[in-house]
Design a protein around this motif. Structure first.
Motif, short mmCIF file in Angstrom:
data_model
loop_
_atom_site.label_atom_id
_atom_site.label_comp_id
_atom_site.label_asym_id
_atom_site.label_seq_id
_atom_site.Cartn_x
_atom_site.Cartn_y
_atom_site.Cartn_z
N VAL A 133 0.81 -1.22 0.00
CA VAL A 133 0.00 0.00 0.00
C VAL A 133 0.85 1.28 0.00
CG1 VAL A 133 -0.24 0.22 2.51
CG2 VAL A 133 -2.13 0.95 1.03
N TRP A 154 -2.92 5.44 5.70
CA TRP A 154 -1.82 4.64 6.24
C TRP A 154 -0.50 5.37 6.08
CZ3 TRP A 154 -3.22 0.95 9.29
CH2 TRP A 154 -4.37 0.20 9.03
N ASN A 193 0.18 4.60 14.43
CA ASN A 193 -0.20 3.38 13.70
C ASN A 193 -0.17 3.66 12.20
OD1 ASN A 193 -2.24 0.70 14.83
ND2 ASN A 193 -1.31 0.82 12.81
N TRP A 223 5.72 -0.37 7.76
CA TRP A 223 4.85 -1.48 7.41
C TRP A 223 5.29 -2.19 6.12
CZ3 TRP A 223 1.14 -4.19 9.78
CH2 TRP A 223 0.20 -4.88 9.02
N THR A 243 -1.18 -6.87 1.17
CA THR A 243 -0.69 -6.57 2.52
C THR A 243 -1.31 -5.34 3.19
OG1 THR A 243 1.19 -5.31 1.68
CG2 THR A 243 1.52 -7.69 1.94
N SER A 244 -2.58 -5.08 2.92
CA SER A 244 -3.23 -4.03 3.69
C SER A 244 -4.73 -4.31 3.82
CB SER A 244 -3.00 -2.66 3.05
OG SER A 244 -3.34 -1.63 3.97
N PHE A 245 -5.28 -3.85 4.93
CA PHE A 245 -6.67 -4.17 5.27
C PHE A 245 -7.66 -3.78 4.16
CE2 PHE A 245 -10.79 -3.03 7.06
CZ PHE A 245 -11.11 -4.20 7.72
N GLU A 251 -8.23 -3.20 14.40
CA GLU A 251 -6.80 -3.42 14.66
C GLU A 251 -6.14 -2.16 15.23
OE1 GLU A 251 -4.45 -3.77 11.13
OE2 GLU A 251 -2.61 -3.98 12.27
N LYS A 298 7.48 2.07 14.60
CA LYS A 298 6.47 1.01 14.53
C LYS A 298 6.66 0.21 13.26
CE LYS A 298 1.72 -0.26 14.92
NZ LYS A 298 1.56 -0.84 13.57
N THR A 314 -4.22 -8.72 7.62
CA THR A 314 -5.07 -7.96 8.55
C THR A 314 -6.56 -8.04 8.22
OG1 THR A 314 -5.13 -5.69 7.62
CG2 THR A 314 -3.16 -6.29 8.85
N ASN A 324 2.44 4.47 8.66
CA ASN A 324 3.53 3.67 8.09
C ASN A 324 4.91 4.32 8.07
OD1 ASN A 324 1.34 2.07 7.47
ND2 ASN A 324 1.98 1.63 5.40
N1 GUN Z 1 -0.37 -0.16 7.00
C1 GUN Z 1 -0.99 -0.32 5.85
N2 GUN Z 1 -1.97 -1.20 5.93
C2 GUN Z 1 -1.97 -1.62 7.19
C3 GUN Z 1 -2.77 -2.55 7.87
O1 GUN Z 1 -3.69 -3.16 7.36
N3 GUN Z 1 -2.43 -2.70 9.17
C4 GUN Z 1 -1.43 -2.00 9.78
N4 GUN Z 1 -1.15 -2.19 11.06
N5 GUN Z 1 -0.70 -1.13 9.16
C5 GUN Z 1 -0.96 -0.96 7.86
#
Ligand code: GUN
Length: 355
Positions: free
Chosen positions: A32, A189, A213, A40, A91-93, A160, A233, A115, A215
């Motif tokens: 992302v 993000w 939280n 991230w 790799t992202s929600f 999350e 993080k 996620t 990136n």
């Molecule tokens: N950064 C980009 N996408 C996500 C996600 O889904 N979860 C987390 N923790 N960080 C992200």
């Protein structure tokens, strides 16, 4: 880039039957934010490199970075599949609905969605217990805040992220129950300017220790400029702000990625939902600053050891929300259903969860 693996239609009949070369497993990663985000996505890409190194020419990995959580992601995944990728990590929600749509159309491609919570025959979900890292960081924050007000730069209001904010605050309050917390949402993000602005507004509001939280290391850099303290993080962000840095809650995707590839190569792709934490070596608070007192380091070590051997859980009652309602009674330990549905702030956090 296209690979044609089918035998030519007009192969001579007398050609000896050569043993077919084992097909390389092609694996695509969709990110992302840029791989240079230091957090991230950087960390997912370290996971990709780890499997490429480990499995060598048995696999071929590639990635596409900065893919928005929109129909663009659908196009990228279809493209990856057209290029022969049989395993795709999204790799992202916010890719969730697009993964579902593409996976329904491409049953012979396996999808791994980080996620998310929606699975299907060819979609597995996975995450790390980032909230355990947030809790360990919270302990350090609790030992270092002078103003007794910590702050979080929050990204997108999904469970999350809300869980991580609360876990950070619970860690801080385990050191000093009077600690309060402020939250600013940036609704993205990855947006270093917005992340910085949010950090500055928290500092202006009396916050002296920050978590995020999002990136990028923007929150840390802003803390460094303003004489506040903050955490890395997802990735080790110590080098971005050596004075402000109190520790980095680092995610390690390599163990899970290794398992998925190992199982897939063995013909046994692990469909399901995987949520690994401190216990499995998927998250830890690293590079804790030198000026953190020994008493606080001992508390971190104790919590970490408890998470490792299962004798401690971050979400153990009594826990109340910030309206005074008790959500976990004394000694009650939250199950995964509770953890994945957290949509409130714990006592001491200002404001309400958006939406
Ligand atoms: N950064 C980009 N996408 C996500 C996600 O889904 N979860 C987390 N923790 N960080 C992200």
């Amino acid at each position: 880039q296209k690979e044609e693996t089918a035998a030519p239609a007009a192969a001579p009949a007398e050609a000896p039957a050569a043993a077919p070369a084992p097909d390389k497993l092609k694996i695509g990663f969709m990110y992302v934010s840029p791989i240079g985000d230091g957090g991230w996505t950087f960390q997912h890409d370290l996971g990709r490199k780890a499997i490429q190194d480990k499995f060598g020419d048995r696999i071929e990995t590639s990635f596409v970075e900065s893919v928005p959580e929109s129909a663009d992601s659908e196009r990228v995944m279809r493209d990856m599949a057209a290029q022969g990728n049989k395993l795709i990590f999204a790799t992202s929600f916010g890719y969730q609905e697009f993964v579902q749509k593409v996976a329904a159309d491409l049953p012979d491609v396996k999808f791994e969605h980080a996620t998310g919570y929606k699975q299907r025959e060819n979609v597995a979900t996975y995450d790390t217990k980032t909230f355990e890292g947030a809790y360990l960081a919270g302990i350090v924050a609790g030992g270092m805040t002078q103003t007794k007000t910590v702050g979080v730069v929050a990204s997108v209001p999904i469970p999350e992220v809300v869980r991580n904010i609360n876990s950070f605050v619970l860690g801080a309050q385990s050191v000093d129950p009077s600690i309060r917390a402020k939250v600013v949402w940036v609704n993205e993000w990855f947006s270093p300017p917005k992340e910085s602005e949010a950090a500055a507004s928290l500092i202006n509001g009396g916050v002296d220790v920050l978590y995020q939280n999002t990136n990028s290391p923007a929150v840390l850099k802003t803390a460094e400029e303003r004489g506040a303290r903050a955490f890395g993080k997802d990735g080790d962000m110590s080098s971005f702000a050596p004075k402000a840095h109190l520790g980095s809650a680092v995610v390690n995707w390599a163990p899970y990625y290794t398992k998925v590839v190992e199982d897939t190569l063995a013909g046994n792709w692990p469909q399901g939902n995987y949520w690994w934490g401190v216990k499995e070596g998927a998250i830890d608070l690293l590079k804790i600053a030198d000026d953190v007192p020994q008493e606080i380091l001992d508390r971190v070590a104790k919590a970490r050891a408890g998470l490792k051997d299962g004798s401690f859980a971050v979400w153990t009652g009594p826990i109340k929300d910030n309206t005074g309602k008790e959500l976990l009674a004394e000694g009650q330990v939250a199950d995964d259903q509770f953890l994945t549905g957290i949509n409130f702030f714990v006592a001491g956090v200002e404001g309400k969860v958006p939406g």
